[in-house]
Design an enzyme around this catalytic site. Structure first.
Site, PDB file in Angstrom:
ATOM      1  N   SER A  46      -6.123  20.644 -17.940  1.00  7.34           N
ATOM      2  CA  SER A  46      -5.878  19.823 -19.133  1.00  7.34           C
ATOM      3  C   SER A  46      -5.942  20.704 -20.377  1.00  7.34           C
ATOM      4  O   SER A  46      -5.766  21.918 -20.279  1.00  7.34           O
ATOM      5  CB  SER A  46      -6.887  18.664 -19.198  1.00  7.34           C
ATOM      6  OG  SER A  46      -6.523  17.762 -20.207  1.00  7.34           O
ATOM      7  N   ASN A  47      -6.190  20.113 -21.533  1.00  4.73           N
ATOM      8  CA  ASN A  47      -6.291  20.898 -22.769  1.00  4.73           C
ATOM      9  C   ASN A  47      -7.295  20.231 -23.711  1.00  4.73           C
ATOM     10  O   ASN A  47      -7.902  19.217 -23.357  1.00  4.73           O
ATOM     11  CB  ASN A  47      -4.910  21.046 -23.423  1.00  4.73           C
ATOM     12  CG  ASN A  47      -4.305  19.687 -23.719  1.00  4.73           C
ATOM     13  OD1 ASN A  47      -4.837  18.907 -24.495  1.00  4.73           O
ATOM     14  ND2 ASN A  47      -3.192  19.383 -23.074  1.00  4.73           N
TER      15      ASN A  47
END
Ligand code: CTP
Length: 396
Positions: free
Chosen positions: A193-194
């Protein structure tokens, strides 16, 4: 985002002891000037000096109110309001004083544990018919010896006031938003993810709804609360594939699409249903093979004319902001692209502020100053409003 307006707050009943100070603090932060009037039952519980201190404005009993106090108000809210006061609000004297039809008049009823729900519902309907915006009691508030009382939350009252005093220049527009990160699962415990929190998307949704738009927000897992505002409908997804599907199913029914989600560009090729165990590495190295996710902005940009909403993209850049932004604007067929330099302090992920430069299809470049994400959102919406061609006005 400072809102300039005069608000007249009428506080009523014992529940004002908790509700009114919280609402005044929230209003003070949001900006409007507030004059507070207390009904006799509220005056038993609240000293006017305390309310003046919290609001920075006048506070007095309703008996002490002058014509000028009523005349100056851009918006009136009776919150909290007992059922008895709601009944009074239907009488000619109250209608005249509060100014139904002349300015927005709101009421946040309080339902006490012993009250008859049907009688209360009838009261609310009758008041709505008089032109008062009644805020549905949606939150149980534990109130000491009185038990649980039901009323509209302070944040709901605040948003309703701000929406009432803000011009509805986006009324009739249907805006599709993407927000937050996406999560690409590798196994039941791990994912790719981020660092996006979803804050910029929430600010855009809140500001657009406040200005009268119908907002449909397709969002990934958010780290900030989604504004509980009428006018915002949410579709929650986890992965880029799911976001792509939900967006493509809705894009052509919208006037504007603002895609500000930080969509993960890659996802694990294979999802392992069991937790991946150590031991599969070679020379201490473990490889997770990733594959590209669909580019949602590019897919919306590729819709045929007539299907394609007015399209606004975002770009998070750490170098060569202008060159990269212009390349994305053209490649993804956007009408506007909002670029931010994520290496600059105070801009980008997980901070309350941002500095955005807006690049437009016709070559215009607008540099917005470093400011709160709410102010950035408001400025972007104003640019969209100005540039929106008539064919996109009001599919909803
Ligand atoms: N975007 C998208 N779908 C993707 C990737 C990005 O819709 N799979 C959108 C984002 O929501 C944003 C814009 O494309 O509006 C640009 O995102 P950004 O991450 O800055 O750029 P990328 O296109 O992913 O390119 P790169 O990461 O190489 O800079």
């Amino acid at each position: 985002m400072s809102v300039y307006a005069n608000v007249l707050l009428v506080a009523d009943g014992p529940v004002s002891l908790r509700h009114t100070p919280e609402l005044l603090v929230a209003l003070r932060q949001a900006g409007p000037n507030v004059t507070t009037l207390m009904t006799p039952s509220a005056a038993l519980f609240l000293p006017p000096l305390s309310l003046s201190l919290l609001s920075g404005g006048k506070a007095k009993t309703i008996a002490e109110a002058t014509e000028a106090d009523y005349a100056a108000a851009d918006c009136v809210i009776v919150a909290p309001a007992s059922l008895r006061t709601l009944a009074d609000m239907r009488q000619p004297e109250w209608r005249e004083r509060l100014g139904y039809g002349k300015r927005p008049v709101l009421a946040a009823p309080v339902l006490l544990p012993a009250e008859d729900a049907q009688a209360a519902e009838k009261e609310l309907q009758e008041l709505t018919a008089c032109g008062v915006q009644v805020l549905t009691p949606e939150q149980d508030m534990s109130f000491g010896a009185m038990g649980a009382v039901r009323t509209a939350s302070v944040s709901r009252c605040l948003e309703a006031i701000l929406a009432a005093v803000t011009p509805h220049d986006l009324a009739g527009l249907k805006i599709l938003l993407t927000a937050g990160p996406t999560i690409e699962d590798a196994d039941p415990a791990r994912y790719v993810s981020n660092r996006s929190t979803g804050r910029m998307g929430c600010a855009l949704a809140q500001m657009a709804a406040r200005r009268g738009a119908n907002v449909l927000m397709v969002h990934g897992p958010m780290s900030v609360p989604i504004p509980e505002v009428p006018g915002i409908e949410c579709v929650s997804v986890r992965s880029a594939l799911a976001m792509h599907k939900e967006v493509m199913a809705r894009a052509n029914a919208c006037d504007v699409a603002i895609l500000c989600a930080a969509v993960a560009d890659y996802r694990p090729v294979q999802y392992s249903h069991e937790k991946i165990k150590k031991g599969g590495e070679v020379d201490g190295r473990f490889s997770l093979i990733l594959q590209r996710t669909p580019d949602i902005l590019e897919a919306v940009g590729a819709l045929a004319d007539g299907e394609r909403p007015f399209l606004v993209g975002f770009a998070a850049e750490s170098e060569e902001l202008e060159r990269n932004a212009l390349e994305k604007l053209a490649k993804k067929n956007c009408d506007m692209l909002c670029a931010n330099d994520i290496s600059e302090p105070g801009a980008g992920f997980a901070v309350a502020t941002n500095r955005v430069t807006v690049f437009c299809r016709d070559g215009e470049r607008i540099d917005l100053p470093l400011q709160s994400k709410e102010d950035i959102a408001a400025a972007i919406l104003t640019i969209i409003r100005k540039r929106l061609p008539p064919k996109h006005n009001g599919k909803s």
